[in-house]
Design a protein around this motif. Sequence first.
Motif, PDB file in Angstrom:
ATOM      1  N   ILE A  64       0.748  -1.132   0.122  1.00 42.76           N
ATOM      2  CA  ILE A  64       0.094  -0.118  -0.029  1.00 42.76           C
ATOM      3  C   ILE A  64       1.133   1.160  -0.097  1.00 42.76           C
ATOM      4  O   ILE A  64       0.532   2.124  -0.702  1.00 42.76           O
ATOM      5  CB  ILE A  64      -0.889  -0.018   1.217  1.00 42.76           C
ATOM      6  CG1 ILE A  64      -2.175  -1.025   1.258  1.00 42.76           C
ATOM      7  CG2 ILE A  64      -1.527   1.438   1.487  1.00 42.76           C
ATOM      8  CD1 ILE A  64      -2.830  -1.399   2.062  1.00 42.76           C
TER       9      ILE A  64
ATOM     10  N   ASN B  39       1.958   2.813  -3.174  1.00 44.59           N
ATOM     11  CA  ASN B  39       1.160   3.341  -4.071  1.00 44.59           C
ATOM     12  C   ASN B  39       0.835   4.753  -3.469  1.00 44.59           C
ATOM     13  O   ASN B  39       0.057   5.658  -4.509  1.00 44.59           O
ATOM     14  CB  ASN B  39      -0.416   2.543  -3.951  1.00 44.59           C
ATOM     15  CG  ASN B  39      -0.183   1.200  -4.766  1.00 44.59           C
ATOM     16  OD1 ASN B  39       0.824   1.254  -5.638  1.00 44.59           O
ATOM     17  ND2 ASN B  39      -1.014   0.370  -4.477  1.00 44.59           N
TER      18      ASN B  39
ATOM     19  N   THR C  40      -8.661   6.871   4.168  1.00 46.39           N
ATOM     20  CA  THR C  40      -8.759   5.344   3.775  1.00 46.39           C
ATOM     21  C   THR C  40      -9.045   4.772   5.316  1.00 46.39           C
ATOM     22  O   THR C  40      -8.366   5.302   6.076  1.00 46.39           O
ATOM     23  CB  THR C  40      -7.515   4.875   3.254  1.00 46.39           C
ATOM     24  OG1 THR C  40      -7.414   5.510   1.964  1.00 46.39           O
ATOM     25  CG2 THR C  40      -7.480   3.206   3.238  1.00 46.39           C
TER      26      THR C  40
ATOM     27  N   ILE D 273     -10.276  -2.769   3.837  1.00 50.74           N
ATOM     28  CA  ILE D 273      -9.965  -1.407   3.630  1.00 50.74           C
ATOM     29  C   ILE D 273     -11.048  -0.662   2.640  1.00 50.74           C
ATOM     30  O   ILE D 273     -11.534  -1.149   1.851  1.00 50.74           O
ATOM     31  CB  ILE D 273      -8.600  -1.591   2.671  1.00 50.74           C
ATOM     32  CG1 ILE D 273      -7.501  -2.395   3.399  1.00 50.74           C
ATOM     33  CG2 ILE D 273      -7.945  -0.149   2.510  1.00 50.74           C
ATOM     34  CD1 ILE D 273      -6.119  -2.492   2.674  1.00 50.74           C
TER      35      ILE D 273
ATOM     36  N   ILE E 195      -4.740   3.651  -3.907  1.00 49.52           N
ATOM     37  CA  ILE E 195      -4.349   3.019  -2.690  1.00 49.52           C
ATOM     38  C   ILE E 195      -3.981   1.420  -2.868  1.00 49.52           C
ATOM     39  O   ILE E 195      -2.851   0.934  -2.257  1.00 49.52           O
ATOM     40  CB  ILE E 195      -4.992   3.714  -1.510  1.00 49.52           C
ATOM     41  CG1 ILE E 195      -4.500   4.943  -1.502  1.00 49.52           C
ATOM     42  CG2 ILE E 195      -4.791   2.797  -0.406  1.00 49.52           C
ATOM     43  CD1 ILE E 195      -5.483   5.663  -0.231  1.00 49.52           C
ATOM     44  N   THR E 196      -4.896   0.656  -3.145  1.00 51.35           N
ATOM     45  CA  THR E 196      -4.584  -0.993  -3.293  1.00 51.35           C
ATOM     46  C   THR E 196      -4.443  -1.184  -5.003  1.00 51.35           C
ATOM     47  O   THR E 196      -4.552  -2.570  -5.086  1.00 51.35           O
ATOM     48  CB  THR E 196      -5.975  -1.431  -2.913  1.00 51.35           C
ATOM     49  OG1 THR E 196      -7.080  -1.254  -3.653  1.00 51.35           O
ATOM     50  CG2 THR E 196      -6.226  -1.320  -1.509  1.00 51.35           C
TER      51      THR E 196
END
Length: 159
Positions: free
Chosen positions: A29, A32, A130, A146, A155-156
């Motif tokens: 994570i 990113n 998040t 998440i 983000i993922t």
Amino acid sequence: MITVMSEEVISREFVTNSPIETEELAFLIAKNLNGGEVIELISDLGGGKTTFTRGLVKGVGSQDHVSSPTFTISNEYADGRLRVCHFDMYRLSDPGIMANELAEIISDQDTVTVVEWADSIAHVLPKHKTTVKISFVSESQRKITINYLKSTSYITEGI
Ligand code: ADP
Ligand code: MG
């Protein structure tokens, strides 16, 4: 007639089988992140919030030792690609005193803000936060859920 435009919340679930795997997920994570992100960590004590943060801090390239901010309220890791500021609001009797500092740190675009026990300062957290919720599956397994807005789905990405 007022139309409320609410952005879709996306939810992704992972199961980790060890603390190392939780660190690895957070590490990916971190790769990113661009800075400016706010991550709210939710779990019971011993759930894995510090473990997750350890992976996140490693993922931005910091070599610092990560410990729980339970007694310090906040810890900062500044030697990586992005700064990570880790807050724990659990013991704060007057969370209001932290609200301004927290808001300032959140607005810094080279910083990733991680907050535990954020209920008392929830109003300071941006909509684009998040949420990482860690729950016990077994002694060594955790379910990590998440939640994020579509606009922060990077983000993922790739995970
Ligand atoms: P918190 O910060 O939420 O109180 P910690 O990260 O300090 O939690 O502690 C998590 C504990 O759970 C550690 O002792 C860790 O070894 C253990 N653990 C066992 N399995 C896992 C897992 N899959 N992910 C994270 N931690 C785990
Ligand atoms: Mg902790």
